[in-house]
Motif scaffolding. Structure first.
Motif, PDB file in Angstrom:
ATOM      1  N   LYS A 103       0.816  -1.220   0.000  1.00 14.59           N
ATOM      2  CA  LYS A 103       0.000   0.000   0.000  1.00 14.59           C
ATOM      3  C   LYS A 103       0.846   1.264   0.000  1.00 14.59           C
ATOM      4  O   LYS A 103       0.340   2.338  -0.253  1.00 14.59           O
ATOM      5  CB  LYS A 103      -0.943   0.013   1.208  1.00 14.59           C
ATOM      6  CG  LYS A 103      -0.256   0.322   2.527  1.00 14.59           C
ATOM      7  CD  LYS A 103      -1.247   0.417   3.656  1.00 14.59           C
ATOM      8  CE  LYS A 103      -0.580   0.605   4.970  1.00 14.59           C
ATOM      9  NZ  LYS A 103      -0.314   1.929   5.376  1.00 14.59           N
ATOM     10  N   GLY A 104       2.133   1.136   0.231  1.00 15.30           N
ATOM     11  CA  GLY A 104       3.003   2.283   0.459  1.00 15.30           C
ATOM     12  C   GLY A 104       3.161   3.259  -0.685  1.00 15.30           C
ATOM     13  O   GLY A 104       3.304   4.446  -0.459  1.00 15.30           O
ATOM     14  N   SER A 105       3.151   2.779  -1.919  1.00  8.33           N
ATOM     15  CA  SER A 105       3.359   3.701  -3.037  1.00  8.33           C
ATOM     16  C   SER A 105       2.396   3.383  -4.171  1.00  8.33           C
ATOM     17  O   SER A 105       1.897   2.267  -4.286  1.00  8.33           O
ATOM     18  CB  SER A 105       4.801   3.617  -3.552  1.00  8.33           C
ATOM     19  OG  SER A 105       4.989   2.455  -4.338  1.00  8.33           O
ATOM     20  N   LYS A 106       2.157   4.358  -5.007  1.00  5.04           N
ATOM     21  CA  LYS A 106       1.274   4.193  -6.165  1.00  5.04           C
ATOM     22  C   LYS A 106       1.773   3.069  -7.070  1.00  5.04           C
ATOM     23  O   LYS A 106       0.996   2.258  -7.564  1.00  5.04           O
ATOM     24  CB  LYS A 106       1.196   5.518  -6.940  1.00  5.04           C
ATOM     25  CG  LYS A 106       0.408   5.470  -8.206  1.00  5.04           C
ATOM     26  CD  LYS A 106      -1.055   5.443  -7.948  1.00  5.04           C
ATOM     27  CE  LYS A 106      -1.837   5.617  -9.243  1.00  5.04           C
ATOM     28  NZ  LYS A 106      -3.254   5.445  -9.031  1.00  5.04           N
ATOM     29  N   CYS A 107       3.079   2.993  -7.262  1.00  7.64           N
ATOM     30  CA  CYS A 107       3.647   1.978  -8.153  1.00  7.64           C
ATOM     31  C   CYS A 107       3.474   0.574  -7.581  1.00  7.64           C
ATOM     32  O   CYS A 107       3.174  -0.366  -8.318  1.00  7.64           O
ATOM     33  CB  CYS A 107       5.120   2.273  -8.399  1.00  7.64           C
ATOM     34  SG  CYS A 107       5.380   3.868  -9.198  1.00  7.64           S
ATOM     35  N   TYR A 137      -5.231   9.494  -6.490  1.00 13.05           N
ATOM     36  CA  TYR A 137      -4.234  10.557  -6.645  1.00 13.05           C
ATOM     37  C   TYR A 137      -3.137  10.506  -5.577  1.00 13.05           C
ATOM     38  O   TYR A 137      -2.305  11.403  -5.522  1.00 13.05           O
ATOM     39  CB  TYR A 137      -4.916  11.928  -6.623  1.00 13.05           C
ATOM     40  CG  TYR A 137      -5.815  12.155  -5.427  1.00 13.05           C
ATOM     41  CD1 TYR A 137      -5.303  12.560  -4.208  1.00 13.05           C
ATOM     42  CD2 TYR A 137      -7.187  11.951  -5.529  1.00 13.05           C
ATOM     43  CE1 TYR A 137      -6.127  12.760  -3.111  1.00 13.05           C
ATOM     44  CE2 TYR A 137      -8.016  12.156  -4.448  1.00 13.05           C
ATOM     45  CZ  TYR A 137      -7.478  12.559  -3.240  1.00 13.05           C
ATOM     46  OH  TYR A 137      -8.302  12.760  -2.159  1.00 13.05           O
ATOM     47  N   HIS A 138      -3.100   9.487  -4.756  1.00 16.10           N
ATOM     48  CA  HIS A 138      -2.045   9.351  -3.745  1.00 16.10           C
ATOM     49  C   HIS A 138      -0.792   8.765  -4.399  1.00 16.10           C
ATOM     50  O   HIS A 138      -0.596   7.563  -4.415  1.00 16.10           O
ATOM     51  CB  HIS A 138      -2.506   8.480  -2.580  1.00 16.10           C
ATOM     52  CG  HIS A 138      -3.502   9.163  -1.701  1.00 16.10           C
ATOM     53  ND1 HIS A 138      -4.464   8.502  -1.002  1.00 16.10           N
ATOM     54  CD2 HIS A 138      -3.693  10.469  -1.422  1.00 16.10           C
ATOM     55  CE1 HIS A 138      -5.205   9.350  -0.320  1.00 16.10           C
ATOM     56  NE2 HIS A 138      -4.751  10.565  -0.571  1.00 16.10           N
ATOM     57  N   PHE A 139       0.033   9.656  -4.947  1.00 14.05           N
ATOM     58  CA  PHE A 139       1.232   9.244  -5.668  1.00 14.05           C
ATOM     59  C   PHE A 139       2.458   9.188  -4.765  1.00 14.05           C
ATOM     60  O   PHE A 139       3.309   8.340  -4.937  1.00 14.05           O
ATOM     61  CB  PHE A 139       1.524  10.212  -6.833  1.00 14.05           C
ATOM     62  CG  PHE A 139       0.571  10.052  -7.971  1.00 14.05           C
ATOM     63  CD1 PHE A 139       0.803   9.108  -8.945  1.00 14.05           C
ATOM     64  CD2 PHE A 139      -0.555  10.845  -8.065  1.00 14.05           C
ATOM     65  CE1 PHE A 139      -0.075   8.948 -10.004  1.00 14.05           C
ATOM     66  CE2 PHE A 139      -1.446  10.696  -9.114  1.00 14.05           C
ATOM     67  CZ  PHE A 139      -1.201   9.746 -10.081  1.00 14.05           C
ATOM     68  N   VAL A 140       2.589  10.120  -3.829  1.00 12.86           N
ATOM     69  CA  VAL A 140       3.783  10.195  -2.989  1.00 12.86           C
ATOM     70  C   VAL A 140       3.767   9.031  -2.001  1.00 12.86           C
ATOM     71  O   VAL A 140       2.816   8.855  -1.245  1.00 12.86           O
ATOM     72  CB  VAL A 140       3.845  11.541  -2.232  1.00 12.86           C
ATOM     73  CG1 VAL A 140       5.051  11.595  -1.316  1.00 12.86           C
ATOM     74  CG2 VAL A 140       3.863  12.700  -3.215  1.00 12.86           C
ATOM     75  N   PRO A 141       4.826   8.220  -2.016  1.00  7.64           N
ATOM     76  CA  PRO A 141       4.882   7.082  -1.091  1.00  7.64           C
ATOM     77  C   PRO A 141       4.852   7.524   0.375  1.00  7.64           C
ATOM     78  O   PRO A 141       5.430   8.551   0.737  1.00  7.64           O
ATOM     79  CB  PRO A 141       6.219   6.421  -1.427  1.00  7.64           C
ATOM     80  CG  PRO A 141       6.510   6.838  -2.828  1.00  7.64           C
ATOM     81  CD  PRO A 141       5.945   8.225  -2.949  1.00  7.64           C
ATOM     82  N   HIS A 142       4.191   6.722   1.192  1.00  9.81           N
ATOM     83  CA  HIS A 142       4.053   7.027   2.622  1.00  9.81           C
ATOM     84  C   HIS A 142       5.410   7.178   3.313  1.00  9.81           C
ATOM     85  O   HIS A 142       5.583   8.035   4.180  1.00  9.81           O
ATOM     86  CB  HIS A 142       3.251   5.946   3.336  1.00  9.81           C
ATOM     87  CG  HIS A 142       1.833   5.857   2.899  1.00  9.81           C
ATOM     88  ND1 HIS A 142       0.910   6.849   3.154  1.00  9.81           N
ATOM     89  CD2 HIS A 142       1.165   4.900   2.211  1.00  9.81           C
ATOM     90  CE1 HIS A 142      -0.252   6.506   2.644  1.00  9.81           C
ATOM     91  NE2 HIS A 142      -0.119   5.329   2.049  1.00  9.81           N
ATOM     92  N   PHE A 143       6.378   6.324   2.933  1.00  8.05           N
ATOM     93  CA  PHE A 143       7.661   6.360   3.621  1.00  8.05           C
ATOM     94  C   PHE A 143       8.392   7.686   3.398  1.00  8.05           C
ATOM     95  O   PHE A 143       9.175   8.109   4.234  1.00  8.05           O
ATOM     96  CB  PHE A 143       8.546   5.179   3.216  1.00  8.05           C
ATOM     97  CG  PHE A 143       9.012   5.203   1.788  1.00  8.05           C
ATOM     98  CD1 PHE A 143      10.136   5.924   1.419  1.00  8.05           C
ATOM     99  CD2 PHE A 143       8.339   4.483   0.819  1.00  8.05           C
ATOM    100  CE1 PHE A 143      10.565   5.950   0.106  1.00  8.05           C
ATOM    101  CE2 PHE A 143       8.775   4.497  -0.499  1.00  8.05           C
ATOM    102  CZ  PHE A 143       9.883   5.235  -0.861  1.00  8.05           C
ATOM    103  N   MET A 144       8.126   8.376   2.292  1.00 10.68           N
ATOM    104  CA  MET A 144       8.776   9.662   2.042  1.00 10.68           C
ATOM    105  C   MET A 144       8.275  10.730   3.006  1.00 10.68           C
ATOM    106  O   MET A 144       9.005  11.646   3.357  1.00 10.68           O
ATOM    107  CB  MET A 144       8.546  10.110   0.602  1.00 10.68           C
ATOM    108  CG  MET A 144       9.291   9.320  -0.414  1.00 10.68           C
ATOM    109  SD  MET A 144       8.979   9.999  -2.060  1.00 10.68           S
ATOM    110  CE  MET A 144      10.073   9.007  -3.035  1.00 10.68           C
ATOM    111  N   ILE A 145       7.032  10.601   3.405  1.00 11.75           N
ATOM    112  CA  ILE A 145       6.444  11.553   4.345  1.00 11.75           C
ATOM    113  C   ILE A 145       6.904  11.236   5.766  1.00 11.75           C
ATOM    114  O   ILE A 145       7.255  12.137   6.533  1.00 11.75           O
ATOM    115  CB  ILE A 145       4.908  11.530   4.235  1.00 11.75           C
ATOM    116  CG1 ILE A 145       4.496  11.989   2.828  1.00 11.75           C
ATOM    117  CG2 ILE A 145       4.255  12.390   5.313  1.00 11.75           C
ATOM    118  CD1 ILE A 145       3.070  11.697   2.462  1.00 11.75           C
ATOM    119  N   LYS A 146       6.920   9.953   6.104  1.00  9.25           N
ATOM    120  CA  LYS A 146       7.300   9.534   7.460  1.00  9.25           C
ATOM    121  C   LYS A 146       8.785   9.724   7.755  1.00  9.25           C
ATOM    122  O   LYS A 146       9.165  10.010   8.875  1.00  9.25           O
ATOM    123  CB  LYS A 146       6.946   8.059   7.683  1.00  9.25           C
ATOM    124  CG  LYS A 146       5.477   7.801   7.799  1.00  9.25           C
ATOM    125  CD  LYS A 146       5.232   6.320   8.030  1.00  9.25           C
ATOM    126  CE  LYS A 146       3.756   6.023   8.102  1.00  9.25           C
ATOM    127  NZ  LYS A 146       3.501   4.595   8.228  1.00  9.25           N
TER     128      LYS A 146
END
Length: 181
Positions: A103-107, A137-146
């Motif tokens: 679930k972490g990234s769009k890709c 539209y959630h493109f930015v991976p969660h780990f980049m924010i965390k």
């Protein structure tokens, strides 16, 4: 294990490869165009002996050009994920536990969705991701924010660009019985 009589018609490897990474391949094309644009700006600044501007455009060229390779490597890694996911879904069916891992990234979600669609499980996966609040539209991976220092972490490089080659356990195109009329 999924009933092979319920297995949808399987696309070719090339189509699956494209479906898994199409967003990435479009990005790669944009980075190529961007590199070409920055290169022309760099040459112009270099000819005019504008040192600071030349350095700026050279940095831009290097940034865009390196992303071409990073995007291609990301596409390769997502395709390896797709093959692993498809085998898992075929044997075990859909489980939120495995969907959560991607679930972490769009890709990664795209790789999961393509595998699920090819096995007729796309609706379950979409419902699950909607329940988690994930939108298209959630493109930015969660780990980049965390973790803003993700670039310096081994997990980022190994999971994003360096997935090991995965050999599928099943040939899905041969599994599907021919339906005679």
């Amino acid at each position: 294990m999924l009933d092979i009589h319920k297995l949808p018609k399987q696309p070719s490897v090339a189509i699956s490869f494209w479906n898994v990474g199409s967003l990435l391949y479009y990005s790669s094309a944009l980075f190529m165009l961007e590199s070409f644009f920055y290169w022309s700006k760099f040459k112009e600044a270099y000819i005019n002996e504008a040192i600071l501007l030349s350095l700026f455009w050279l940095g831009s060229v290097l940034f865009a050009f390196s992303h071409i390779f990073m995007v291609v490597m990301d596409g390769w890694s997502r395709y390896q994920n797709y093959k692993r996911i498809k085998d898992y879904l075929f044997v075990h069916g859909f489980t939120p536990k495995i969907a959560r891992l991607y679930k972490g990234s769009k890709c990664q979600r795209t790789a999961f969705l393509v595998a699920a669609r090819e096995l007729g499980m796309q609706d379950e996966v979409l419902r699950y991701y909607r329940r988690l609040g994930i939108k298209w539209y959630h493109f930015v991976p969660h780990f980049m924010i965390k973790d803003p220092f993700f670039l310096f972490k081994k997990y980022f490089w190994s999971r994003t660009f360096l997935e090991k080659r995965y050999e599928p356990k099943f040939n899905y195109r041969q599994l599907r019985p021919e339906i005679s009329l």
